[in-house]
Write an enzyme that holds these catalytic residues in place. Structure first.
Site, short mmCIF file in Angstrom:
data_model
loop_
_atom_site.label_atom_id
_atom_site.label_comp_id
_atom_site.label_asym_id
_atom_site.label_seq_id
_atom_site.Cartn_x
_atom_site.Cartn_y
_atom_site.Cartn_z
N SER A 19 38.26 -6.91 -19.47
CA SER A 19 38.70 -8.29 -19.28
C SER A 19 38.63 -9.06 -20.60
O SER A 19 39.56 -9.78 -20.97
CB SER A 19 37.82 -8.96 -18.21
OG SER A 19 38.30 -10.24 -17.91
N TRP A 47 35.46 -18.12 -10.98
CA TRP A 47 35.25 -17.88 -9.55
C TRP A 47 33.94 -18.53 -9.09
O TRP A 47 33.90 -19.22 -8.07
CB TRP A 47 35.21 -16.36 -9.34
CG TRP A 47 35.26 -15.91 -7.91
CD1 TRP A 47 35.60 -16.66 -6.82
CD2 TRP A 47 34.97 -14.60 -7.44
NE1 TRP A 47 35.54 -15.88 -5.69
CE2 TRP A 47 35.16 -14.61 -6.05
CE3 TRP A 47 34.58 -13.41 -8.07
CZ2 TRP A 47 34.97 -13.48 -5.26
CZ3 TRP A 47 34.39 -12.28 -7.29
CH2 TRP A 47 34.58 -12.31 -5.90
N LYS A 81 33.88 -13.68 -19.12
CA LYS A 81 34.72 -12.72 -18.37
C LYS A 81 34.02 -12.02 -17.21
O LYS A 81 34.52 -11.03 -16.68
CB LYS A 81 35.35 -11.67 -19.31
CG LYS A 81 36.19 -12.24 -20.39
CD LYS A 81 37.39 -12.96 -19.85
CE LYS A 81 37.45 -14.38 -20.31
NZ LYS A 81 38.33 -15.23 -19.50
N GLY A 115 33.38 -13.66 -14.40
CA GLY A 115 33.72 -14.35 -13.15
C GLY A 115 33.29 -15.81 -13.12
O GLY A 115 33.09 -16.38 -12.05
N THR A 116 33.19 -16.42 -14.31
CA THR A 116 32.79 -17.83 -14.41
C THR A 116 33.66 -18.73 -13.54
O THR A 116 33.15 -19.57 -12.79
CB THR A 116 32.94 -18.29 -15.89
OG1 THR A 116 32.54 -17.24 -16.75
CG2 THR A 116 32.17 -19.55 -16.16
N GLY A 152 41.57 -9.59 -11.41
CA GLY A 152 40.51 -9.93 -10.47
C GLY A 152 40.10 -8.77 -9.59
O GLY A 152 39.84 -8.95 -8.40
N HIS A 191 27.36 -20.27 -20.96
CA HIS A 191 27.30 -18.86 -21.35
C HIS A 191 26.02 -18.60 -22.16
O HIS A 191 25.83 -17.51 -22.69
CB HIS A 191 28.49 -18.49 -22.24
CG HIS A 191 29.82 -18.47 -21.53
ND1 HIS A 191 30.01 -17.89 -20.31
CD2 HIS A 191 31.04 -18.93 -21.92
CE1 HIS A 191 31.29 -18.01 -19.96
NE2 HIS A 191 31.92 -18.64 -20.92
P1 A3P Z 1 40.04 -9.64 -15.02
O1 A3P Z 1 40.42 -9.87 -16.45
O2 A3P Z 1 39.33 -8.34 -14.80
O3 A3P Z 1 41.16 -9.83 -14.06
P2 A3P Z 1 35.85 -15.70 -16.49
O4 A3P Z 1 36.18 -16.68 -15.41
O5 A3P Z 1 34.39 -15.52 -16.70
O6 A3P Z 1 36.63 -15.97 -17.72
O7 A3P Z 1 36.28 -14.27 -15.93
C1 A3P Z 1 37.65 -13.94 -15.80
C2 A3P Z 1 37.74 -12.74 -14.90
O8 A3P Z 1 37.50 -13.15 -13.54
C3 A3P Z 1 39.15 -12.16 -14.93
O9 A3P Z 1 38.97 -10.78 -14.62
C4 A3P Z 1 39.80 -12.92 -13.78
O10 A3P Z 1 40.97 -12.32 -13.30
C5 A3P Z 1 38.67 -12.90 -12.76
N1 A3P Z 1 38.80 -13.96 -11.75
C6 A3P Z 1 39.19 -15.24 -11.91
N2 A3P Z 1 39.18 -15.89 -10.75
C7 A3P Z 1 38.77 -15.02 -9.81
C8 A3P Z 1 38.57 -15.10 -8.40
N3 A3P Z 1 38.80 -16.22 -7.72
N4 A3P Z 1 38.13 -13.99 -7.75
C9 A3P Z 1 37.92 -12.84 -8.43
N5 A3P Z 1 38.09 -12.70 -9.76
C10 A3P Z 1 38.51 -13.77 -10.45
#
Ligand code: A3P
Length: 330
Positions: A172, A79, A74, A76-77, A298, A140
């Site tokens: 998140s 992204w 959570k 930002g993987t 996000g 992770h």
């Molecule tokens: P939130 O729950 O705060 O919105 P992971 O990819 O590690 O599972 O993390 C998920 C988090 O990254 C979620 O945060 C998600 O909305 C956010 N996220 C996913 N894609 C993104 C992007 N392109 N830019 C910014 N945040 C992103």
């Protein structure tokens, strides 16, 4: 929840004798996902992940040209996977192309996860050799649990760690967890998951130890480990992309700068763009998640909408205690 209703990644898998013995010897905790967590090498894991972790530790052979993207869940993987994929493949796939793989695949599918790729105890493990060079992986895994071939001092593969403010990470994670629970399992969930997170009991947690391990490495060995922050990527995605490109050895050329390639990649990978694509609104990953589950808000600071001032204070206090004078702050 019926066993058959569980997403594939949570279903029991065939476990080797070695893994069964290991599991029976490990400290265990209830909570978070349906299923116990086991503490292995100081971090908490699901039993079905442990087999894969063991196999990955035994079998993964790093190459000097590999790039490994590391996050706590959570942070930002999705992204980071999108950014790194677009960056590394930008000559093959023009970021403006209507055929770009990110337009028809969730970023999770484009970068294999090191430990989940090992469907063990089958000996063949991950067949990563056909991946083009440089091979791009995500994981992770905490630093201590990385395969030896990655940790070896003469291995020069690159590690990119993306961290996030602990309060937004917790919020998140909490929302992610809600989706895995039945209605009756949701009562008191915020309080329960919060207490567990603070004690370090969360998937791949303790969150603070996970980040600190890579933070220290990034200071000691900056050519091998790059430490990025979600908040800085939100604030200035272009500069963070340049930093990432320099680090992994594919800096933007003057010509690319003049054609605005940096902006094209950050736009391609932005939350608004990716989350609105058909594939990410309606598609599903092969291991059972809806693609949409990886996109919630996000944003930076969403914790203010969910945590009480006491909860926020408690997380700040743990950050201070755990990270001390290491220089790691948010
Ligand atoms: P939130 O729950 O705060 O919105 P992971 O990819 O590690 O599972 O993390 C998920 C988090 O990254 C979620 O945060 C998600 O909305 C956010 N996220 C996913 N894609 C993104 C992007 N392109 N830019 C910014 N945040 C992103």
């Amino acid at each position: 929840m019926e066993k058959s209703d569980l997403p594939k990644y949570l279903q029991e898998i065939e476990v080797s004798e070695e893994c069964r013995e290991l599991i029976s010897s490990l400290p265990t905790e209830k909570g978070w996902h349906p299923g116990n967590l086991y503490q292995y090498q100081g971090f908490w894991h699901l039993s079905q992940h442990l087999q894969k972790i063991l196999t990955c530790q035994n079998q993964f052979e790093a190459r000097d040209s590999d790039i490994i993207l590391v996050t706590s869940p959570k942070c930002g993987t999705t992204w980071l996977k999108a950014m790194a994929f677009a960056l590394v493949n930008r000559t093959k796939f023009n970021p403006k192309s209507t055929q770009h793989p990110l337009l028809s695949n969730n970023p999770q599918e484009l970068v294999p996860c090191l430990e989940f790729a090992f469907e063990s105890p089958k000996p063949n493990g991950v067949d990563s050799s056909p991946l083009p060079t440089p091979r791009l992986f995500s994981t992770h895994l905490p630093l201590v649990s990385m395969p030896e071939s990655v940790k070896k001092s003469d291995c020069s593969c690159k590690i990119v760690y993306l961290c996030r403010n602990p309060k937004d990470t917790f919020v998140s994670l909490f929302h992610w967890e809600i989706k895995l629970r039945t209605e009756e399992m949701r009562s008191n969930l915020l309080e329960e998951t919060f207490q567990n997170f603070c004690r370090g009991v969360s998937l791949y947690g303790p969150f603070w130890d996970h980040a600190l391990g890579y933070w220290k490495q990034s200071l000691e060995n900056p050519e091998r480990v790059l430490f990025l922050r979600y908040e800085e990527m939100k604030e200035e995605p272009g500069n963070q992309l340049r930093k990432l490109a320099d680090f992994i050895g594919c800096p933007f050329s003057k010509e690319e700068e003049s054609f605005n390639v940096v902006h094209q990649i950050s736009k391609l990978c932005s939350f608004d763009h990716l989350s609105n694509l058909e594939v990410n609104r309606t598609g599903k990953l092969s291991y059972g998640y809806n693609n949409s589950a990886f996109f919630r808000r996000g944003e930076v600071g969403d914790w203010k909408n969910h945590l009480t001032p006491q909860m926020a204070q408690k997380l700040d206090q743990i950050s201070k205690e755990k990270w001390g004078d290491s220089g790691l702050t948010f």
